[in-house]
Design a protein around this motif. Structure first.
Motif, PDB file in Angstrom:
ATOM      1  N   ASP A 181       0.847  -1.012   0.039  1.00 35.97           N
ATOM      2  CA  ASP A 181      -0.051  -0.139  -0.157  1.00 35.97           C
ATOM      3  C   ASP A 181       0.939   1.149   0.177  1.00 35.97           C
ATOM      4  O   ASP A 181       1.178   1.971   1.094  1.00 35.97           O
ATOM      5  CB  ASP A 181      -0.871  -0.202   1.414  1.00 35.97           C
ATOM      6  N   ASP A 182       1.388   1.476  -1.179  1.00 35.15           N
ATOM      7  CA  ASP A 182       2.289   2.673  -1.293  1.00 35.15           C
ATOM      8  C   ASP A 182       2.242   3.400  -2.742  1.00 35.15           C
ATOM      9  O   ASP A 182       1.758   2.639  -3.466  1.00 35.15           O
ATOM     10  CB  ASP A 182       3.808   2.337  -1.104  1.00 35.15           C
ATOM     11  N   GLN A 183       2.460   4.749  -2.707  1.00 39.00           N
ATOM     12  CA  GLN A 183       2.453   5.462  -4.017  1.00 39.00           C
ATOM     13  C   GLN A 183       3.642   5.111  -5.017  1.00 39.00           C
ATOM     14  O   GLN A 183       3.409   5.591  -6.230  1.00 39.00           O
ATOM     15  CB  GLN A 183       2.411   6.696  -3.776  1.00 39.00           C
ATOM     16  N   ASN A 184       4.464   4.547  -4.363  1.00 40.75           N
ATOM     17  CA  ASN A 184       5.852   4.123  -5.290  1.00 40.75           C
ATOM     18  C   ASN A 184       5.828   2.729  -5.642  1.00 40.75           C
ATOM     19  O   ASN A 184       5.294   1.702  -4.792  1.00 40.75           O
ATOM     20  CB  ASN A 184       7.028   4.529  -4.579  1.00 40.75           C
ATOM     21  N   ARG A 185       6.367   2.437  -6.670  1.00 35.04           N
ATOM     22  CA  ARG A 185       6.678   0.769  -6.969  1.00 35.04           C
ATOM     23  C   ARG A 185       7.484   0.295  -6.332  1.00 35.04           C
ATOM     24  O   ARG A 185       7.410  -0.904  -5.712  1.00 35.04           O
ATOM     25  CB  ARG A 185       7.245   0.886  -8.466  1.00 35.04           C
ATOM     26  N   LEU A 186       8.735   0.838  -5.637  1.00 32.38           N
ATOM     27  CA  LEU A 186       9.344   0.370  -4.626  1.00 32.38           C
ATOM     28  C   LEU A 186       9.857   1.415  -3.794  1.00 32.38           C
ATOM     29  O   LEU A 186       9.826   2.355  -3.936  1.00 32.38           O
ATOM     30  CB  LEU A 186      10.963  -0.080  -5.386  1.00 32.38           C
ATOM     31  N   VAL A 187      10.047   0.767  -2.504  1.00 32.81           N
ATOM     32  CA  VAL A 187      10.445   1.878  -1.228  1.00 32.81           C
ATOM     33  C   VAL A 187      11.666   1.212  -0.547  1.00 32.81           C
ATOM     34  O   VAL A 187      11.934   0.001  -0.481  1.00 32.81           O
ATOM     35  CB  VAL A 187       9.309   1.938  -0.198  1.00 32.81           C
ATOM     36  N   GLU A 188      12.484   2.086   0.050  1.00 34.58           N
ATOM     37  CA  GLU A 188      13.635   1.623   0.858  1.00 34.58           C
ATOM     38  C   GLU A 188      13.563   2.167   2.185  1.00 34.58           C
ATOM     39  O   GLU A 188      13.054   3.395   2.590  1.00 34.58           O
ATOM     40  CB  GLU A 188      14.862   2.324   0.203  1.00 34.58           C
ATOM     41  N   TYR A 189      13.646   1.253   3.074  1.00 25.00           N
ATOM     42  CA  TYR A 189      13.918   1.503   4.469  1.00 25.00           C
ATOM     43  C   TYR A 189      14.959   1.228   5.313  1.00 25.00           C
ATOM     44  O   TYR A 189      16.006   0.318   4.453  1.00 25.00           O
ATOM     45  CB  TYR A 189      12.693   0.763   5.446  1.00 25.00           C
ATOM     46  N   ASN A 190      15.212   1.843   6.369  1.00 23.16           N
ATOM     47  CA  ASN A 190      16.386   1.154   7.082  1.00 23.16           C
ATOM     48  C   ASN A 190      16.034   0.193   8.242  1.00 23.16           C
ATOM     49  O   ASN A 190      14.808   0.152   8.439  1.00 23.16           O
ATOM     50  CB  ASN A 190      17.340   2.297   7.796  1.00 23.16           C
ATOM     51  N   LYS A 191      16.810  -0.383   9.035  1.00 25.60           N
ATOM     52  CA  LYS A 191      16.431  -1.397   9.778  1.00 25.60           C
ATOM     53  C   LYS A 191      15.305  -0.738  11.047  1.00 25.60           C
ATOM     54  O   LYS A 191      14.820  -1.578  11.721  1.00 25.60           O
ATOM     55  CB  LYS A 191      17.531  -2.226  10.456  1.00 25.60           C
ATOM     56  N   LYS A 192      15.802   0.541  11.220  1.00 26.37           N
ATOM     57  CA  LYS A 192      14.909   0.970  12.372  1.00 26.37           C
ATOM     58  C   LYS A 192      13.369   1.441  11.850  1.00 26.37           C
ATOM     59  O   LYS A 192      12.752   1.623  12.789  1.00 26.37           O
ATOM     60  CB  LYS A 192      15.463   2.342  12.701  1.00 26.37           C
ATOM     61  N   ASP A 212      -6.880   2.656  -5.483  1.00 27.20           N
ATOM     62  CA  ASP A 212      -6.077   3.308  -4.440  1.00 27.20           C
ATOM     63  C   ASP A 212      -4.723   2.511  -4.912  1.00 27.20           C
ATOM     64  O   ASP A 212      -4.598   1.649  -5.411  1.00 27.20           O
ATOM     65  CB  ASP A 212      -6.622   3.227  -3.233  1.00 27.20           C
ATOM     66  N   ASN A 213      -3.824   2.890  -3.839  1.00 28.21           N
ATOM     67  CA  ASN A 213      -2.566   2.279  -4.006  1.00 28.21           C
ATOM     68  C   ASN A 213      -2.658   0.611  -3.766  1.00 28.21           C
ATOM     69  O   ASN A 213      -1.611   0.216  -4.486  1.00 28.21           O
ATOM     70  CB  ASN A 213      -1.646   2.704  -3.116  1.00 28.21           C
ATOM     71  N   PHE A 214      -3.151   0.132  -2.899  1.00 27.65           N
ATOM     72  CA  PHE A 214      -3.433  -1.295  -2.700  1.00 27.65           C
ATOM     73  C   PHE A 214      -3.935  -1.981  -3.833  1.00 27.65           C
ATOM     74  O   PHE A 214      -3.598  -2.935  -4.250  1.00 27.65           O
ATOM     75  CB  PHE A 214      -4.339  -1.488  -1.402  1.00 27.65           C
ATOM     76  N   LEU A 215      -4.897  -1.564  -4.322  1.00 28.49           N
ATOM     77  CA  LEU A 215      -5.597  -2.157  -5.624  1.00 28.49           C
ATOM     78  C   LEU A 215      -4.527  -1.770  -6.968  1.00 28.49           C
ATOM     79  O   LEU A 215      -4.652  -2.925  -7.664  1.00 28.49           O
ATOM     80  CB  LEU A 215      -6.894  -1.439  -6.015  1.00 28.49           C
ATOM     81  N   ILE A 216      -3.806  -0.937  -6.946  1.00 36.12           N
ATOM     82  CA  ILE A 216      -2.922  -0.826  -8.361  1.00 36.12           C
ATOM     83  C   ILE A 216      -1.728  -1.741  -7.682  1.00 36.12           C
ATOM     84  O   ILE A 216      -1.093  -2.260  -8.717  1.00 36.12           O
ATOM     85  CB  ILE A 216      -2.335   0.930  -8.410  1.00 36.12           C
ATOM     86  N   GLY A 217      -1.255  -1.656  -6.661  1.00 31.53           N
ATOM     87  CA  GLY A 217      -0.148  -2.718  -6.226  1.00 31.53           C
ATOM     88  C   GLY A 217      -0.656  -4.081  -6.598  1.00 31.53           C
ATOM     89  O   GLY A 217       0.339  -4.813  -7.206  1.00 31.53           O
ATOM     90  N   SER A 218      -2.080  -4.424  -6.408  1.00 28.81           N
ATOM     91  CA  SER A 218      -2.378  -5.927  -6.450  1.00 28.81           C
ATOM     92  C   SER A 218      -2.459  -6.171  -8.090  1.00 28.81           C
ATOM     93  O   SER A 218      -2.103  -7.369  -8.461  1.00 28.81           O
ATOM     94  CB  SER A 218      -3.694  -6.067  -6.033  1.00 28.81           C
ATOM     95  N   LEU A 219      -2.736  -5.168  -8.895  1.00 28.35           N
ATOM     96  CA  LEU A 219      -2.775  -5.280 -10.401  1.00 28.35           C
ATOM     97  C   LEU A 219      -1.389  -5.598 -10.804  1.00 28.35           C
ATOM     98  O   LEU A 219      -1.111  -6.406 -12.022  1.00 28.35           O
ATOM     99  CB  LEU A 219      -3.426  -4.006 -11.092  1.00 28.35           C
ATOM    100  N   ASN A 220      -0.439  -4.943 -10.217  1.00 23.70           N
ATOM    101  CA  ASN A 220       1.021  -5.010 -10.774  1.00 23.70           C
ATOM    102  C   ASN A 220       1.768  -6.068 -10.033  1.00 23.70           C
ATOM    103  O   ASN A 220       3.178  -6.020  -9.938  1.00 23.70           O
ATOM    104  CB  ASN A 220       1.644  -3.531 -10.613  1.00 23.70           C
TER     105      ASN A 220
END
Length: 305
Positions: A181-192, A212-220
């Motif tokens: 559920d995010d507006q971006n194709r890929l996201v980057e996080y640190n361990k925190k 919404d972002n969740f449905l678009i992510g499911s499509l892709n």
């Protein structure tokens, strides 16, 4: 040159040749931390190579579902999590003679166990690898060649990372992944659990439904992996004819659509806050998996589909 291998549906694998595609495209700017190039895959413009194979039964395997590997060194075969408790989810083989090197990943929810394996990550230590479980949101580290089937270390995703459904390490303290559920194709996080960046905005979907972002992510949704250098990250879509190739060095996407460029038919069911996407039962399964092997770094990436 990077060779990226995309596994086709199981019903096609017995007669489909390997297709080689050199990626060529013009970049156009995006509104976030990345830019994109778009390519339409045209089968008649690819190089086809006929290959032969032989079948070999490996008695160690119970119910294998996918394969990955360290180029020229090891083959990792991942088992379905429906194997009996106490069995191992990962079998490591020598690629030259297919002899078993070791078994890892005791299935379960106990200490140093894991309930499933979503992907293999070679990490940054020479003699170990990482395995990610999407069920309990843990990254487990294993020694490749010793006789210990249990993990030597485990990292549990923080609450801030709970939306990540597939993730791969970009350093010893950061991860790049796909969010549910995010507006971006890929996201980057640190361990925190702190968000570092998002890469690639979803395109607008022409649909009678509000997406919404969740449905678009499911499509892709699709399979996710990277090469050993941690430069190229690739997602091969399950339900649409799309490959998304992300160059982590320059933060650019190459999107390969086709040969079928139309979106699959789907319906949206459920309430506004609990809706989900259902594909038409006649929609073909697109890509089954994806892997990358290094060949020569002097030329552009090469796709093997």
């Amino acid at each position: 040159m990077q060779m990226i291998k995309f596994k086709l549906p199981l019903f096609m694998k017995f007669y489909c040749p390997i297709i080689l595609l050199i990626l060529i495209g013009c970049s156009k700017p995006s509104k976030n931390n990345s830019s994109e190039s778009h390519i339409i895959f045209e089968p008649n413009k690819t190089v086809k190579v006929q290959i032969n194979s032989i079948k070999k039964d490996l008695k160690e395997l119970k119910n294998p579902i996918t394969i990955s590997g360290e180029d020229g060194k090891y083959i990792f075969v991942i088992e379905d999590n429906k194997i009996p408790t106490g069995e191992c989810l990962i079998h490591i083989f020598n690629p030259r003679n297919l002899e078993l090197v070791s078994k890892k990943g005791v299935v379960g929810f106990g200490p140093n166990e894991m309930p499933n394996v979503s992907l293999i990550d070679l990490g940054f230590n020479k003699n170990t690898f990482l395995a990610y479980s999407s069920i309990d949101k843990k990254m487990s580290e294993y020694n490749i060649t010793d006789n210990n089937p249990f993990s030597i270390e485990q990292y549990k995703q923080s609450e801030n990372l709970i939306s990540l459904i597939r993730m791969i390490s970009t350093s010893d303290s950061t991860f790049l992944g796909i969010s549910s559920d995010d507006q971006n194709r890929l996201v980057e996080y640190n361990k925190k659990g702190e968000r570092i960046a998002g890469y690639g905005n979803w395109e607008i979907i022409d649909s009678k439904y509000e997406m919404d972002n969740f449905l678009i992510g499911s499509l892709n949704a699709g399979w996710f992996t990277c090469d050993e250098s941690k430069r190229y990250f690739v997602k091969a879509s399950i339900s649409r004819d799309r490959l998304e190739i992300f160059d982590y060095h320059n933060k650019k996407f190459t999107i390969v659509d086709g040969p079928e460029t139309k979106l699959p038919k789907f319906e949206i069911v459920g309430s506004t806050n609990n809706s989900r996407l259902i594909f038409d039962s006649q929609n073909p399964y697109r890509y089954r998996d994806v892997s990358i092997t290094a060949k020569n770094d002097e030329v552009d990436p090469l796709l093997t589909i």
